[in-house]
Motif scaffolding. Structure first.
Motif, PDB file in Angstrom:
ATOM      1  N   ASP A   1     -26.292  13.618 -65.744  1.00  0.00           N
ATOM      2  CA  ASP A   1     -27.160  14.180 -64.701  1.00  0.00           C
ATOM      3  C   ASP A   1     -27.373  13.226 -63.528  1.00  0.00           C
ATOM      4  N   ARG A   2     -26.826  12.023 -63.629  1.00  0.00           N
ATOM      5  CA  ARG A   2     -26.968  10.984 -62.604  1.00  0.00           C
ATOM      6  C   ARG A   2     -28.431  10.658 -62.339  1.00  0.00           C
ATOM      7  N   THR A   3     -29.166  10.471 -63.437  1.00  0.00           N
ATOM      8  CA  THR A   3     -30.568  10.055 -63.329  1.00  0.00           C
ATOM      9  C   THR A   3     -30.697   8.646 -63.922  1.00  0.00           C
ATOM     10  N   THR A   4     -31.909   8.145 -63.950  1.00  0.00           N
ATOM     11  CA  THR A   4     -32.169   6.787 -64.440  1.00  0.00           C
ATOM     12  C   THR A   4     -31.979   6.710 -65.948  1.00  0.00           C
ATOM     13  N   LEU A   5     -31.306   5.661 -66.396  1.00  0.00           N
ATOM     14  CA  LEU A   5     -31.094   5.461 -67.833  1.00  0.00           C
ATOM     15  C   LEU A   5     -32.416   5.119 -68.527  1.00  0.00           C
ATOM     16  N   PRO A   6     -32.604   5.571 -69.764  1.00  0.00           N
ATOM     17  CA  PRO A   6     -33.823   5.205 -70.495  1.00  0.00           C
ATOM     18  C   PRO A   6     -33.841   3.715 -70.828  1.00  0.00           C
ATOM     19  N   ASP A   7     -35.039   3.181 -71.062  1.00  0.00           N
ATOM     20  CA  ASP A   7     -35.170   1.764 -71.410  1.00  0.00           C
ATOM     21  C   ASP A   7     -34.447   1.464 -72.709  1.00  0.00           C
ATOM     22  N   GLY A   8     -33.818   0.322 -72.785  1.00  0.00           N
ATOM     23  CA  GLY A   8     -33.129  -0.097 -73.998  1.00  0.00           C
ATOM     24  C   GLY A   8     -31.814   0.604 -74.244  1.00  0.00           C
ATOM     25  N   SER A   9     -31.227   1.210 -73.232  1.00  0.00           N
ATOM     26  CA  SER A   9     -29.972   1.933 -73.397  1.00  0.00           C
ATOM     27  C   SER A   9     -28.839   0.979 -73.738  1.00  0.00           C
ATOM     28  N   LEU A  10     -28.010   1.380 -74.693  1.00  0.00           N
ATOM     29  CA  LEU A  10     -26.878   0.557 -75.111  1.00  0.00           C
ATOM     30  C   LEU A  10     -25.579   0.934 -74.399  1.00  0.00           C
ATOM     31  N   ILE A  11     -25.629   1.957 -73.522  1.00  0.00           N
ATOM     32  CA  ILE A  11     -24.412   2.384 -72.829  1.00  0.00           C
ATOM     33  C   ILE A  11     -24.655   2.419 -71.326  1.00  0.00           C
ATOM     34  N   SER A  12     -23.541   2.462 -70.608  1.00  0.00           N
ATOM     35  CA  SER A  12     -23.567   2.661 -69.159  1.00  0.00           C
ATOM     36  C   SER A  12     -22.492   3.692 -68.837  1.00  0.00           C
ATOM     37  N   ALA A  13     -22.405   4.069 -67.592  1.00  0.00           N
ATOM     38  CA  ALA A  13     -21.417   5.082 -67.202  1.00  0.00           C
ATOM     39  C   ALA A  13     -19.999   4.589 -67.454  1.00  0.00           C
ATOM     40  N   THR A  14     -19.773   3.299 -67.371  1.00  0.00           N
ATOM     41  CA  THR A  14     -18.419   2.765 -67.564  1.00  0.00           C
ATOM     42  C   THR A  14     -18.058   2.590 -69.046  1.00  0.00           C
ATOM     43  N   SER A  15     -19.042   2.655 -69.946  1.00  0.00           N
ATOM     44  CA  SER A  15     -18.744   2.444 -71.366  1.00  0.00           C
ATOM     45  C   SER A  15     -18.384   3.740 -72.094  1.00  0.00           C
ATOM     46  N   ILE A  16     -18.416   4.870 -71.394  1.00  0.00           N
ATOM     47  CA  ILE A  16     -18.053   6.145 -72.025  1.00  0.00           C
ATOM     48  C   ILE A  16     -16.548   6.351 -71.865  1.00  0.00           C
ATOM     49  N   SER A  17     -15.867   6.468 -72.980  1.00  0.00           N
ATOM     50  CA  SER A  17     -14.422   6.661 -72.986  1.00  0.00           C
ATOM     51  C   SER A  17     -14.101   8.140 -72.776  1.00  0.00           C
ATOM     52  N   ILE A  18     -13.046   8.427 -72.025  1.00  0.00           N
ATOM     53  CA  ILE A  18     -12.636   9.813 -71.803  1.00  0.00           C
ATOM     54  C   ILE A  18     -11.228  10.052 -72.357  1.00  0.00           C
ATOM     55  N   ASN A  19     -10.603   9.048 -72.881  1.00  0.00           N
ATOM     56  CA  ASN A  19      -9.248   9.150 -73.404  1.00  0.00           C
ATOM     57  C   ASN A  19      -9.254   9.977 -74.697  1.00  0.00           C
ATOM     58  N   CYS A  20      -8.560  11.103 -74.694  1.00  0.00           N
ATOM     59  CA  CYS A  20      -8.518  11.987 -75.865  1.00  0.00           C
ATOM     60  C   CYS A  20      -7.530  11.513 -76.917  1.00  0.00           C
ATOM     61  N   GLU A  21      -6.619  10.660 -76.560  1.00  0.00           N
ATOM     62  CA  GLU A  21      -5.536  10.274 -77.463  1.00  0.00           C
ATOM     63  C   GLU A  21      -5.707   8.872 -78.044  1.00  0.00           C
ATOM     64  N   ASP A  22      -6.931   8.333 -78.039  1.00  0.00           N
ATOM     65  CA  ASP A  22      -7.073   6.951 -78.478  1.00  0.00           C
ATOM     66  C   ASP A  22      -7.150   6.805 -79.998  1.00  0.00           C
ATOM     67  N   GLY A  23      -7.254   7.886 -80.754  1.00  0.00           N
ATOM     68  CA  GLY A  23      -7.264   7.805 -82.214  1.00  0.00           C
ATOM     69  C   GLY A  23      -8.444   7.025 -82.755  1.00  0.00           C
ATOM     70  N   PHE A  24      -9.630   7.237 -82.210  1.00  0.00           N
ATOM     71  CA  PHE A  24     -10.811   6.508 -82.647  1.00  0.00           C
ATOM     72  C   PHE A  24     -11.179   6.901 -84.075  1.00  0.00           C
ATOM     73  N   ASP A  25     -11.363   5.902 -84.932  1.00  0.00           N
ATOM     74  CA  ASP A  25     -11.756   6.103 -86.321  1.00  0.00           C
ATOM     75  C   ASP A  25     -13.133   5.466 -86.526  1.00  0.00           C
ATOM     76  N   PRO A  26     -14.204   6.272 -86.723  1.00  0.00           N
ATOM     77  CA  PRO A  26     -15.547   5.709 -86.871  1.00  0.00           C
ATOM     78  C   PRO A  26     -15.683   4.760 -88.072  1.00  0.00           C
ATOM     79  N   VAL A  27     -14.986   5.052 -89.162  1.00  0.00           N
ATOM     80  CA  VAL A  27     -15.087   4.204 -90.348  1.00  0.00           C
ATOM     81  C   VAL A  27     -14.471   2.834 -90.069  1.00  0.00           C
ATOM     82  N   ALA A  28     -13.290   2.810 -89.464  1.00  0.00           N
ATOM     83  CA  ALA A  28     -12.652   1.530 -89.131  1.00  0.00           C
ATOM     84  C   ALA A  28     -13.496   0.768 -88.113  1.00  0.00           C
TER      85      ALA A  28
END
Length: 171
Positions: A77-104
């Motif tokens: 929404d392009r609003t202010t991030l909440p306090d204590g946020s662990l992410i930023s706009a640049t930390s969100i991945s958009i690559n669909c083919e990266d094969g992310f495995d949450p367990v690994a």
């Protein structure tokens, strides 16, 4: 004190001490029951402590996850991030083919690690309209979907339990 002569003197009988043996056996049985009870109480205390640690770890991870959801919504929404946020706009991945495995991903974390998150935007990955032909098209921020993986421990100073939650968040 003189006894009257008309009362006969008791004749001593041979005593065998059976009451003493029975009393000692009963005392031994009661001691064994007490030791077993203390072991059961100690085991129950350990189980309660483990349950508490895992519950605190889960609740901490759930808090990190909810904070990350609010932050992803604020970024979209392009609003202010909440306090204590662990992410930023640049930390969100958009690559669909990266094969992310949450367990690994979680296994790579050191046990005394601080809370961590991994966020992927997945509304352009697969499904209707989500193919290679959509690349370069404007993003529909009203229906953005994110895969959020959160990691946290029960106590950052001395952790005994850790939890990873992987979820899908849709605006």
């Amino acid at each position: 004190m003189n006894r009257p002569s008309h009362f006969p003197r008791p004749i001593p009988r041979s005593q065998r001490g059976a009451v003493l043996y029975v009393a000692l056996i009963m005392l031994l049985l009661l001691a064994l029951i007490g030791v077993a009870g203390m072991q059961v109480a100690g085991m129950q205390e350990k189980m309660a402590s483990n349950y508490r640690a895992s519950s605190r770890s889960f609740q901490a991870t759930e808090g990190v996850l909810r904070n990350t959801e609010r932050a992803a919504e604020a970024i979209t929404d392009r609003t202010t991030l909440p306090d204590g946020s662990l992410i930023s706009a640049t930390s969100i991945s958009i690559n669909c083919e990266d094969g992310f495995d949450p367990v690994a991903w979680a296994r790579q974390k050191p046990v005394p690690a601080l809370p961590a998150v991994n966020v992927r935007r997945i509304d352009k990955c697969g499904g209707p309209g989500g193919n290679a032909l959509d690349e370069g098209q404007p993003n529909d921020d009203d229906s953005a979907s994110f895969q959020i993986t959160a990691y946290s421990t029960d106590n950052t100073a001395n952790p005994s339990s850790w939890t990873v939650i992987d979820t899908i968040f849709k605006l």
